[in-house]
Scaffold this motif. Structure first.
Motif: not given
Length: 440
Positions: A134-158
Motif C-alpha cells: 500500500v502506498d504510504y504517501r497516499l495513506l497519510i494523504a488520505s488521513a489529511y483529506i478526511g480533514f475536509l469535513t472538519w468545519h461542518g463538524g462539531l469542532s468547526g470553529s466558525i
C-alpha cells in the motif's frame, strides 16, 4: 483522469512547494508587498501592521494547540488504540486500506478536528503495518483529506464562534444557533456527500504498481517502541499516586459533571467545551494522571509547527486586516453577488484568504465584517453565509499545508509527499461544496 491529475500535481508539488515555515515566510513577504501595491500604505505602515499583530492569536493558538494535543492524547489511549488496530485489520487490499483510512478520518474529523487528524494518521500507520504494497504517501494523504469535513463538524470553529456570546460578529449578525449551521440541511448534505465520495476519490488516485512507495512495517514498530515509556518498578507513595485510577476517574467525573451542568444551563458547544470533553475523556481512558501526562508530552511534539507558524499567520492576518486588503478581496466578490450567487462567491473569497490566514477563527475576524452585513442586506441566511466562510477555509486547506503538519510529524513524511494528492482532491471537493451552497 483522477490518477493522471494526482500524478501531475504530485510532480509539480515535489518540485516547487517549500517547507511550511518557508511557505509562511513567503506569504508574509507577498502580503507585505501587496499591501503596499494595492492599498497605498507605506512600507513602514505595513511593517507596523505586521509587528502589531504578530502576537494577536496567542489565545486562539492555545485553544487550537489544546484541541490538537487533547485529541492526540485521546486517540493514543489504550482503548482507542485497540479499536484502531481492529479497524486496521479489516482491509485486505491496498485499495480497501486507502478507502478505510479516508472514511474513518472523515468521520473522526466531524467529531473533532484534532482527534480526526491524529486518528487518521495513526490508523494510516496501522494499515501500513498490516496491508502489504500500500502506498504510504497516499495513506497519510488520505488521513489529511478526511480533514475536509472538519468545519461542518462539531469542532468547526466558525459555527461554534458564531454561536458563542461575545464573538466579533455578534453585534452585526447576532448569535447564529448551530441549527442554522452545523445541523442545517445544506451542511448535512455536504458532509455526508464528502464522507461517501472521498474514499472513492482516494482510491482512484492510487499510483501504478511500479510507482508505489511502501514503508517497512518494522520501521513503524521501532517508532512505536521508542515512544513507549516503561512502567516504574518502584512502588513508592508518589508512584502510586501518579498511577492512581481513582484520581483519574474522580477528576474525569468532575469534568463531565461540570459539562453536564454547563449545557443544562444553556452553555454552547464552543471551542472551550470541545476541549474540555476531549481533555477529561483522555484522562479517564488513559486511566492515570501520569499515563495521560506522558501522552500529552508525546502529543505536544506535533504542535511545534503551529507554535512557530501561528505568529507569522497572525502577522499576515494583521497586514490583511489593518491594511484593508482582506476587505478589498472580499468586497470584490461580494460586490458582484446576488442572493443566489453570494454563498458561492463568499466561499471562493474565503478560499483565497485561507492561503494567507489558515485559521477558521482568523477568517471570522477578517471576512465576517464584510460577509455578514452583505448577507443581511441581500437576504441570505446568516448561517449559510457563516458556513460559506467556513467551507472556503476547509476546502483550501487541501492546497495550504499548515494543518498537515501534525499528521506529517506522526508519519515521518514531508509536505511534498502528500500535497499532490490533496490538490487533486481540492478540485473535486470544490464541486461538492458548490452544489451544497447553491441548491440547498
Amino acid at each position: 483522469m483522477i490518477k493522471a491529475l494526482s500524478r501531475f500535481f504530485t510532480a509539480i508539488v515535489q518540485r516547487f512547494l517549500p517547507d511550511p515555515l518557508v511557505f509562511a515566510m513567503l506569504l508574509t513577504i507577498i502580503m507585505f508587498l501587496s499591501g503596499i501595491a494595492f492599498t497605498h500604505h507605506t512600507p513602514i505602515e505595513m511593517i507596523g501592521f505586521w509587528g502589531k499583530s504578530f502576537w494577536n492569536l496567542l489565545a486562539f493558538a492555545m485553544q487550537m494547540a489544546l484541541i490538537l494535543v487533547t485529541g492526540n492524547a485521546l486517540a493514543s489511549s489504550p482503548p482507542i488504540k485497540k479499536i484502531l488496530q481492529k479497524i486496521a485489520s479489516i482491509p485486505k487490499t491496498p485499495a480497501q486500506g486507502i478507502m478505510l483510512v479516508t472514511f474513518v478520518a472523515a468521520v473522526a474529523n466531524i467529531i473533532n478536528w484534532g482527534f480526526g487528524l491524529i486518528v487518521g494518521a495513526l490508523l494510516a500507520k496501522e494499515v501500513a503495518k498490516k496491508v502489504p504494497k500500500v502506498d504510504y504517501r497516499l495513506l497519510i494523504a488520505s488521513a489529511y483529506i478526511g480533514f475536509l469535513t472538519w468545519h461542518g463538524g462539531l469542532s468547526g470553529s466558525i459555527p461554534l464562534m458564531a454561536a458563542t456570546k461575545g464573538n466579533p460578529m455578534e453585534k452585526t449578525a447576532g448569535l447564529i444557533p448551530l441549527a442554522h449551521t452545523i445541523f442545517a440541511p445544506f451542511n448535512i448534505f455536504i458532509t455526508l456527500t464528502l464522507i461517501v465520495v472521498l474514499p472513492f476519490m482516494t482510491k482512484m488516485m492510487m499510483p501504478k504498481e511500479d510507482e508505489v512507495v511502501v514503508i517497512d512495517p518494522a520501521l513503524l514498530m521501532e517508532d512505536e517502541a521508542a515512544a513507549t515509556i516503561a512502567a516504574p518498578t518502584e512502588k513508592t507513595f508518589a508512584v502510586r499516586v501518579e498511577n492512581s485510577r481513582i484520581i483519574a476517574w474522580v477528576i474525569g467525573l468532575m469534568g463531565f459533571f461540570y459539562l453536564g451542568y454547563y449545557f443544562i444551563h444553556g452553555g454552547q458547544m464552543d471551542v472551550n467545551a470541545v476541549n474540555m470533553m476531549m481533555f477529561f475523556a483522555g484522562i479517564v481512558l488513559h486511566g492515570s494522571p501520569l499515563a495521560y501526562m506522558n501522552a500529552i508530552v508525546n502529543a505536544a511534539k506535533g504542535t511545534a509547527g503551529i507554535m512557530v507558524q501561528f505568529p507569522f499567520y497572525a502577522g499576515i492576518q494583521g497586514m490583511m486586516d489593518l491594511s484593508g486588503l482582506g476587505g478589498m478581496i472580499t468586497h470584490a466578490f461580494v460586490s458582484v453577488s446576488t442572493v443566489h450567487t453570494f454563498p458561492i462567491l463568499a466561499f471562493l473569497s474565503s478560499g483565497i484568504i485561507n492561503f494567507f490566514v489558515p485559521s477558521g477563527g482568523g477568517h471570522w475576524v477578517v471576512q465576517g465584517p464584510f460577509i455578514m452585513p452583505a448577507a443581511k442586506a441581500l437576504g441570505v441566511m446568516p448561517g449559510k453565509a457563516a458556513m460559506a466562510i467556513a467551507y472556503g477555509e476547509a476546502w483550501m486547506n487541501m492546497a495550504q499545508p499548515f494543518w498537515a503538519l501534525p499528521a506529517l510529524a506522526i508519519a515521518g513524511l514531508k509536505v511534498r509527499d502528500i500535497m499532490g494528492f490533496c490538490v487533486t482532491t481540492l478540485l473535486v471537493s470544490g464541486i461538492i461544496f458548490g452544489v451544497g451552497l447553491a441548491f440547498f
